[in-house]
Design a protein around this motif. Structure first.
Motif, PDB file in Angstrom:
ATOM      1  N   VAL A 133       0.828  -1.209   0.000  1.00  0.00           N
ATOM      2  CA  VAL A 133       0.000   0.000   0.000  1.00  0.00           C
ATOM      3  C   VAL A 133       0.859   1.255   0.000  1.00  0.00           C
ATOM      4  O   VAL A 133       0.580   2.220  -0.721  1.00  0.00           O
ATOM      5  N   VAL A 134       1.928   1.247   0.794  1.00  0.00           N
ATOM      6  CA  VAL A 134       2.833   2.405   0.799  1.00  0.00           C
ATOM      7  C   VAL A 134       3.441   2.595  -0.587  1.00  0.00           C
ATOM      8  O   VAL A 134       3.533   3.721  -1.096  1.00  0.00           O
ATOM      9  N   GLU A 135       3.856   1.484  -1.213  1.00  0.00           N
ATOM     10  CA  GLU A 135       4.457   1.555  -2.545  1.00  0.00           C
ATOM     11  C   GLU A 135       3.473   2.124  -3.568  1.00  0.00           C
ATOM     12  O   GLU A 135       3.808   3.029  -4.346  1.00  0.00           O
ATOM     13  N   MET A 136       2.247   1.602  -3.580  1.00  0.00           N
ATOM     14  CA  MET A 136       1.259   2.064  -4.555  1.00  0.00           C
ATOM     15  C   MET A 136       0.910   3.533  -4.313  1.00  0.00           C
ATOM     16  O   MET A 136       0.722   4.298  -5.273  1.00  0.00           O
ATOM     17  N   THR A 137       0.811   3.915  -3.040  1.00  0.00           N
ATOM     18  CA  THR A 137       0.512   5.309  -2.718  1.00  0.00           C
ATOM     19  C   THR A 137       1.637   6.215  -3.162  1.00  0.00           C
ATOM     20  O   THR A 137       1.403   7.287  -3.765  1.00  0.00           O
ATOM     21  N   MET A 138       2.872   5.788  -2.907  1.00  0.00           N
ATOM     22  CA  MET A 138       4.029   6.606  -3.293  1.00  0.00           C
ATOM     23  C   MET A 138       4.115   6.757  -4.806  1.00  0.00           C
ATOM     24  O   MET A 138       4.391   7.856  -5.319  1.00  0.00           O
ATOM     25  N   ARG A 139       3.871   5.682  -5.515  1.00  0.00           N
ATOM     26  CA  ARG A 139       3.912   5.768  -6.973  1.00  0.00           C
ATOM     27  C   ARG A 139       2.805   6.696  -7.496  1.00  0.00           C
ATOM     28  O   ARG A 139       3.018   7.453  -8.455  1.00  0.00           O
ATOM     29  N   ALA A 140       1.640   6.627  -6.864  1.00  0.00           N
ATOM     30  CA  ALA A 140       0.525   7.457  -7.305  1.00  0.00           C
ATOM     31  C   ALA A 140       0.808   8.948  -7.100  1.00  0.00           C
ATOM     32  O   ALA A 140       0.556   9.768  -7.988  1.00  0.00           O
ATOM     33  N   ILE A 141       1.334   9.295  -5.935  1.00  0.00           N
ATOM     34  CA  ILE A 141       1.545  10.719  -5.647  1.00  0.00           C
ATOM     35  C   ILE A 141       2.818  11.271  -6.283  1.00  0.00           C
ATOM     36  O   ILE A 141       3.011  12.483  -6.338  1.00  0.00           O
ATOM     37  N   ASN A 142       3.672  10.384  -6.767  1.00  0.00           N
ATOM     38  CA  ASN A 142       4.851  10.846  -7.512  1.00  0.00           C
ATOM     39  C   ASN A 142       4.551  10.971  -9.000  1.00  0.00           C
ATOM     40  O   ASN A 142       5.424  11.213  -9.780  1.00  0.00           O
TER      41      ASN A 142
END
Length: 312
Positions: A303-312
């Protein structure tokens, strides 16, 4: 996921404050997922650690379901739902801040070192993770204390606390203040958090780097399902390396106050546990904990990875 977030940072001088805010936000989202996945496992773990009435994790789970109902597996969830999101946010924010600091120090002495691209040593990853754990312990100590009290209390008419805030109020009154009431067992909490998150981030980094080297790809090309798998395995390492400290913490945080207090200190708790239960006493509840660790840690990193990719 620790460094995979680093991998997707742009290296064109992006503002460090903005990146830290992204780390904190991604961690908070991952923390919410962590609580929702792991809470049922956690209450079984706490019951096994703090009581002798259950012979196994399955017995404890069956007893909870039969006597208290399905919703009992989410006892005390409000506190961690609000707090663990903050905790995981701090873990990832502190880890990446420490990582960037160590990268900066390395780059000053080694001009070939590229921050965010070249890897730190595993000792440095452990140090950054341990720093994240110590930073996290400031809020995780009281949050987990309240959660454990709510999880371990009797059911129904015998309940000691009506909810988180009632628990805080009563603990503060019994201990003679908010700080001594909420921060019971804080020393062992700091030790556990440093060891646990040092190993957590270290294990993840080793697995991610090994995969990238084995397949001759960049870390950011590693697919999400593998990130989840490696996150889950890192969760196993976290608990195997820190579980005895967690048992002592749970015992101290369910202990009484004043004349009913059983353990005088962390050292006394270690001693009494060993004399009464032997080494086995430090591993009670490890089964459901390891069972919980894989999906919880996998979900957190994914979830952290997907969130980070989304906001980047």
């Amino acid at each position: 996921m620790a460094a995979s977030a680093a991998d997707i940072e742009s290296h064109d001088g992006q503002n460090a404050g903005l990146q830290t805010a992204k780390d904190l936000f991604s961690g908070a989202v991952g923390g919410i997922a962590q609580v929702l996945i792991g809470q049922p496992f956690d209450i079984v773990k706490v019951r096994l650690q703090t009581s002798t009435q259950y012979s196994s994790a399955l017995t404890a789970a069956a007893s909870i379901y039969k006597n208290e109902g399905a919703l009992a597996f989410y006892k005390g969830t409000l506190t961690p739902l609000l707090g663990i999101g903050a905790c995981v946010s701090i873990q990832f924010g502190a880890f990446h801040s420490a990582r960037r600091f160590l990268e900066q120090r390395r780059s000053e002495g080694d001009k070939s070192f590229i921050p965010g691209v070249s890897n730190l040593s595993y000792g440095e990853y452990y140090a950054a993770g341990a720093f994240a754990g110590v930073a996290n312990s400031v809020i995780s100590g009281p949050i987990e204390h309240v959660r454990i009290r709510l999880q371990a209390q009797p059911h129904g008419a015998g309940a000691l606390y009506s909810g988180p805030w009632d628990c805080v109020r009563k603990l503060s009154a019994q201990a003679g203040g908010v700080l001594p009431g909420l921060y019971r067992g804080e020393v062992v909490t700091v030790l556990r958090e440093a060891q646990a998150y040092g190993l957590w981030f270290l294990a993840f980094e080793w697995l991610m780097n090994a995969d990238a080297a084995r397949n001759k790809i960049d870390r950011k090309e590693i697919p999400s399902y593998k990130i989840a798998l490696y996150g889950g395995l890192a969760g196993e390492a976290l608990w195997l390396g820190s579980y005895p400290l967690d048992v002592v913490k749970s015992k101290m945080q369910t202990d009484g106050f004043g004349s009913t207090q059983k353990y005088k200190s962390m050292r006394d708790c270690f001693g009494q546990t060993f004399r009464q239960e032997g080494m086995r006493g430090f591993w009670k509840g490890i089964g459901p904990t390891l069972l919980r660790a894989m999906p919880v840690s996998a979900g957190t990193f994914a979830v952290v990875e997907m969130t980070m990719r989304a906001i980047n």
